[in-house]
Scaffold this motif. Structure first.
Motif, PDB file in Angstrom:
ATOM      1  N   GLU A  65     -33.997 -12.037   8.621  1.00 52.16           N
ATOM      2  CA  GLU A  65     -34.820 -12.306   9.803  1.00 52.16           C
ATOM      3  C   GLU A  65     -34.365 -11.481  11.001  1.00 52.16           C
ATOM      4  O   GLU A  65     -34.751 -11.737  12.129  1.00 52.16           O
ATOM      5  N   SER A  66     -33.521 -10.493  10.730  1.00 51.21           N
ATOM      6  CA  SER A  66     -32.958  -9.700  11.825  1.00 51.21           C
ATOM      7  C   SER A  66     -33.941  -8.678  12.384  1.00 51.21           C
ATOM      8  O   SER A  66     -33.699  -8.074  13.410  1.00 51.21           O
ATOM      9  N   LYS A  67     -35.049  -8.473  11.684  1.00 53.98           N
ATOM     10  CA  LYS A  67     -36.056  -7.470  12.043  1.00 53.98           C
ATOM     11  C   LYS A  67     -35.502  -6.044  11.984  1.00 53.98           C
ATOM     12  O   LYS A  67     -36.164  -5.111  12.411  1.00 53.98           O
ATOM     13  N   ALA A  68     -34.288  -5.921  11.480  1.00 50.38           N
ATOM     14  CA  ALA A  68     -33.713  -4.584  11.303  1.00 50.38           C
ATOM     15  C   ALA A  68     -34.179  -4.015   9.973  1.00 50.38           C
ATOM     16  O   ALA A  68     -34.504  -4.753   9.036  1.00 50.38           O
ATOM     17  N   LYS A  69     -34.230  -2.716   9.901  1.00 52.75           N
ATOM     18  CA  LYS A  69     -34.627  -2.041   8.663  1.00 52.75           C
ATOM     19  C   LYS A  69     -33.468  -1.201   8.150  1.00 52.75           C
ATOM     20  O   LYS A  69     -32.744  -0.584   8.920  1.00 52.75           O
ATOM     21  N   VAL A  70     -33.344  -1.203   6.844  1.00 49.76           N
ATOM     22  CA  VAL A  70     -32.433  -0.295   6.176  1.00 49.76           C
ATOM     23  C   VAL A  70     -33.293   0.630   5.324  1.00 49.76           C
ATOM     24  O   VAL A  70     -34.146   0.167   4.562  1.00 49.76           O
ATOM     25  N   VAL A  71     -33.093   1.927   5.485  1.00 51.69           N
ATOM     26  CA  VAL A  71     -33.881   2.908   4.740  1.00 51.69           C
ATOM     27  C   VAL A  71     -33.055   3.404   3.564  1.00 51.69           C
ATOM     28  O   VAL A  71     -31.935   3.885   3.747  1.00 51.69           O
ATOM     29  N   PRO A  85     -29.248   8.401 -10.290  1.00 50.21           N
ATOM     30  CA  PRO A  85     -29.970   8.894  -9.107  1.00 50.21           C
ATOM     31  C   PRO A  85     -29.011   9.099  -7.943  1.00 50.21           C
ATOM     32  O   PRO A  85     -27.891   8.578  -7.949  1.00 50.21           O
ATOM     33  N   GLN A  86     -29.451   9.868  -6.948  1.00 50.42           N
ATOM     34  CA  GLN A  86     -28.691  10.010  -5.713  1.00 50.42           C
ATOM     35  C   GLN A  86     -29.318   9.087  -4.676  1.00 50.42           C
ATOM     36  O   GLN A  86     -30.492   9.255  -4.313  1.00 50.42           O
ATOM     37  N   LEU A  87     -28.537   8.116  -4.209  1.00 49.36           N
ATOM     38  CA  LEU A  87     -29.029   7.092  -3.286  1.00 49.36           C
ATOM     39  C   LEU A  87     -28.199   7.109  -2.008  1.00 49.36           C
ATOM     40  O   LEU A  87     -26.985   7.320  -2.052  1.00 49.36           O
ATOM     41  N   PHE A  88     -28.869   6.862  -0.883  1.00 48.65           N
ATOM     42  CA  PHE A  88     -28.156   6.783   0.395  1.00 48.65           C
ATOM     43  C   PHE A  88     -28.906   5.808   1.290  1.00 48.65           C
ATOM     44  O   PHE A  88     -30.093   6.000   1.594  1.00 48.65           O
ATOM     45  N   ALA A  89     -28.226   4.732   1.697  1.00 48.11           N
ATOM     46  CA  ALA A  89     -28.813   3.733   2.583  1.00 48.11           C
ATOM     47  C   ALA A  89     -28.344   3.986   4.007  1.00 48.11           C
ATOM     48  O   ALA A  89     -27.162   4.223   4.243  1.00 48.11           O
ATOM     49  N   ARG A  90     -29.275   3.934   4.945  1.00 51.32           N
ATOM     50  CA  ARG A  90     -28.906   4.167   6.344  1.00 51.32           C
ATOM     51  C   ARG A  90     -29.705   3.242   7.250  1.00 51.32           C
ATOM     52  O   ARG A  90     -30.803   2.785   6.896  1.00 51.32           O
ATOM     53  N   SER A  91     -29.165   2.987   8.421  1.00 44.06           N
ATOM     54  CA  SER A  91     -29.849   2.165   9.416  1.00 44.06           C
ATOM     55  C   SER A  91     -29.341   2.535  10.797  1.00 44.06           C
ATOM     56  O   SER A  91     -28.135   2.769  10.980  1.00 44.06           O
ATOM     57  N   ASP A  92     -30.245   2.566  11.763  1.00 42.03           N
ATOM     58  CA  ASP A  92     -29.848   2.850  13.140  1.00 42.03           C
ATOM     59  C   ASP A  92     -28.932   1.755  13.694  1.00 42.03           C
ATOM     60  O   ASP A  92     -28.217   1.971  14.677  1.00 42.03           O
ATOM     61  N   GLN A  98     -19.616   1.327   8.866  1.00 39.88           N
ATOM     62  CA  GLN A  98     -20.387   0.281   8.196  1.00 39.88           C
ATOM     63  C   GLN A  98     -21.353   0.878   7.179  1.00 39.88           C
ATOM     64  O   GLN A  98     -21.551   0.335   6.090  1.00 39.88           O
ATOM     65  N   GLN A  99     -21.952   2.000   7.542  1.00 45.79           N
ATOM     66  CA  GLN A  99     -22.865   2.678   6.623  1.00 45.79           C
ATOM     67  C   GLN A  99     -22.124   3.167   5.380  1.00 45.79           C
ATOM     68  O   GLN A  99     -22.634   3.069   4.255  1.00 45.79           O
ATOM     69  N   LEU A 100     -20.909   3.684   5.588  1.00 42.73           N
ATOM     70  CA  LEU A 100     -20.094   4.141   4.463  1.00 42.73           C
ATOM     71  C   LEU A 100     -19.752   2.978   3.536  1.00 42.73           C
ATOM     72  O   LEU A 100     -19.846   3.103   2.309  1.00 42.73           O
ATOM     73  N   SER A 131     -27.433  -6.389   2.770  1.00 45.37           N
ATOM     74  CA  SER A 131     -27.226  -5.593   3.984  1.00 45.37           C
ATOM     75  C   SER A 131     -26.972  -6.436   5.227  1.00 45.37           C
ATOM     76  O   SER A 131     -26.397  -5.957   6.201  1.00 45.37           O
ATOM     77  N   LEU A 132     -27.406  -7.707   5.203  1.00 50.08           N
ATOM     78  CA  LEU A 132     -27.350  -8.531   6.414  1.00 50.08           C
ATOM     79  C   LEU A 132     -25.942  -8.664   6.996  1.00 50.08           C
ATOM     80  O   LEU A 132     -25.769  -8.536   8.215  1.00 50.08           O
ATOM     81  N   PRO A 133     -24.895  -8.917   6.187  1.00 49.02           N
ATOM     82  CA  PRO A 133     -23.545  -9.022   6.779  1.00 49.02           C
ATOM     83  C   PRO A 133     -23.118  -7.759   7.527  1.00 49.02           C
ATOM     84  O   PRO A 133     -22.456  -7.840   8.570  1.00 49.02           O
ATOM     85  N   TYR A 134     -23.508  -6.587   7.019  1.00 49.19           N
ATOM     86  CA  TYR A 134     -23.158  -5.339   7.703  1.00 49.19           C
ATOM     87  C   TYR A 134     -23.884  -5.251   9.049  1.00 49.19           C
ATOM     88  O   TYR A 134     -23.300  -4.821  10.050  1.00 49.19           O
ATOM     89  N   LEU A 135     -25.150  -5.669   9.074  1.00 49.74           N
ATOM     90  CA  LEU A 135     -25.934  -5.626  10.311  1.00 49.74           C
ATOM     91  C   LEU A 135     -25.386  -6.626  11.329  1.00 49.74           C
ATOM     92  O   LEU A 135     -25.319  -6.339  12.524  1.00 49.74           O
ATOM     93  N   GLN A 136     -24.992  -7.807  10.866  1.00 56.99           N
ATOM     94  CA  GLN A 136     -24.432  -8.812  11.783  1.00 56.99           C
ATOM     95  C   GLN A 136     -23.108  -8.340  12.368  1.00 56.99           C
ATOM     96  O   GLN A 136     -22.847  -8.505  13.557  1.00 56.99           O
ATOM     97  N   ASN A 137     -22.274  -7.734  11.529  1.00 60.77           N
ATOM     98  CA  ASN A 137     -21.010  -7.174  12.022  1.00 60.77           C
ATOM     99  C   ASN A 137     -21.273  -6.077  13.038  1.00 60.77           C
ATOM    100  O   ASN A 137     -20.531  -5.913  14.010  1.00 60.77           O
ATOM    101  N   SER A 138     -22.335  -5.322  12.812  1.00 55.01           N
ATOM    102  CA  SER A 138     -22.687  -4.236  13.732  1.00 55.01           C
ATOM    103  C   SER A 138     -23.085  -4.793  15.093  1.00 55.01           C
ATOM    104  O   SER A 138     -22.729  -4.251  16.132  1.00 55.01           O
ATOM    105  N   GLU A 139     -23.842  -5.917  15.107  1.00 53.01           N
ATOM    106  CA  GLU A 139     -24.277  -6.518  16.364  1.00 53.01           C
ATOM    107  C   GLU A 139     -23.070  -7.022  17.156  1.00 53.01           C
ATOM    108  O   GLU A 139     -22.977  -6.849  18.368  1.00 53.01           O
ATOM    109  N   ILE A 140     -22.112  -7.653  16.450  1.00 53.88           N
ATOM    110  CA  ILE A 140     -20.908  -8.157  17.128  1.00 53.88           C
ATOM    111  C   ILE A 140     -20.109  -6.997  17.715  1.00 53.88           C
ATOM    112  O   ILE A 140     -19.649  -7.043  18.850  1.00 53.88           O
ATOM    113  N   ALA A 141     -19.952  -5.936  16.900  1.00 49.61           N
ATOM    114  CA  ALA A 141     -19.201  -4.768  17.358  1.00 49.61           C
ATOM    115  C   ALA A 141     -19.896  -4.101  18.539  1.00 49.61           C
ATOM    116  O   ALA A 141     -19.253  -3.650  19.486  1.00 49.61           O
TER     117      ALA A 141
END
Length: 291
Positions: A65-71, A85-92, A98-100, A131-141
């Motif tokens: 429900e964070s409204k954030a997107k991970v591409v 396959p070659q995969l890479f997840a990223r988010s602004d 955190q992305q690594l 992905s949500l825990p990484y996004l939440q940690n990002s918001e705190i940071a």
């Protein structure tokens, strides 16, 4: 071998059709090359010609429900799913570390699946669920960082060396990416090829990742200049635009594999932009100006 490749391409097309049914909204799935799917279909009808381009696309995934997107960026070798396959997840919303971490865990998960099986849908589901825990940690940071340093940024200048740069398709990719990421600098066409890209650190790193992805042989980042600043990074730029450099070739051969750039003219250009010292870093020798 050709029959095996055809079987793999058929599976790839079935999987991407499935993804389009799962993500029907415009912009949720973006094909990097609109002709990739038709090209594969043509090859499957008549496999006597050259192999089609590899299928490359991205999937925009809503997380919680964070409204954030991970591409999730996807590049499929011709022999996928029998080759990973070659995969890479990223988010602004994620910083570099955190992305690594997210991508390390994604790769580990995909590696644990049965080999030879389609796995992009599984990768999408994993990203959606994990992905949500990484996004939440990002918001705190981010909140903590904003209290301490509001406007601090890192300016980067990357010096990239290649054995040669000729292909129009590659040059277009370089210039399009530099424009998109608001980078200045130049691309020196010919043999050798040199790229300078300057701007915000994250944009420079994204540029480096994009131009060498999936694989550009004979390319290396020779030197990086990095400056932390709280002001406007534009004052640190040595170049006003991203320039297309082409100097007179030795021997007047034209733009072919023997098109050697006049490095004396290149050295003069560098000195005009207060970066003549880079010549020795790039080529290992002190330069001499052209007559």
């Amino acid at each position: 071998m050709a029959a095996t490749i055809k079987e793999c391409l058929e599976l790839q097309l079935l999987e991407v059709e499935m993804l389009f049914s799962m993500f029907p909204k415009k912009g949720e799935i973006n094909l990097c090359d609109e002709d990739a799917v038709p090209g594969m279909q043509r090859y499957l009808r008549n496999s006597e010609g050259a192999l089609p381009r590899q299928l490359e696309y991205s999937v925009a995934i809503d997380v919680g429900e964070s409204k954030a997107k991970v591409v999730l960026q996807v590049l499929l070798p011709h022999m996928y799913p029998h080759v990973a396959p070659q995969l890479f997840a990223r988010s602004d919303a994620l910083n570099r570390q955190q992305q690594l971490q997210l991508n390390t865990h994604l790769t580990s998960h995909i590696s644990s699946l049965d080999s030879g099986e389609l796995c992009i849908c599984a990768a999408v589901q994993w990203v959606k669920e994990n992905s949500l825990p990484y996004l939440q940690n990002s918001e705190i940071a981010s909140e903590s960082t904003l209290k301490e340093e509001v406007f601090k940024e890192t300016f980067h200048r990357m010096w990239i060396y290649s054995h040669h740069i000729y292909r129009q398709e590659l040059r277009k990719k370089i210039f399009d990416c530099a424009k998109k990421l608001n980078l200045t600098g130049f691309c020196l066409t010919g043999k050798p090829g040199v790229i300078c890209a300057e701007g915000i650190r994250e944009n420079c790193e994204e540029f480096w990742r994009v131009i060498r992805y999936p694989s550009w042989k004979h390319i290396s980042c020779k030197h990086v200049e990095s400056i932390e600043t709280e002001g406007n990074i534009d004052s640190l730029r040595l170049f006003r635009t991203f320039e297309d450099l082409q100097f007179q070739a030795h021997g007047d051969y034209g733009l072919r594999n023997d098109y050697h750039m006049d490095l004396g003219q290149f050295l003069e250009f560098l000195k005009q932009h207060q970066c003549g010292h880079i010549f020795q870093i790039l080529f290992g020798v002190k330069g001499k100006l052209s007559d």
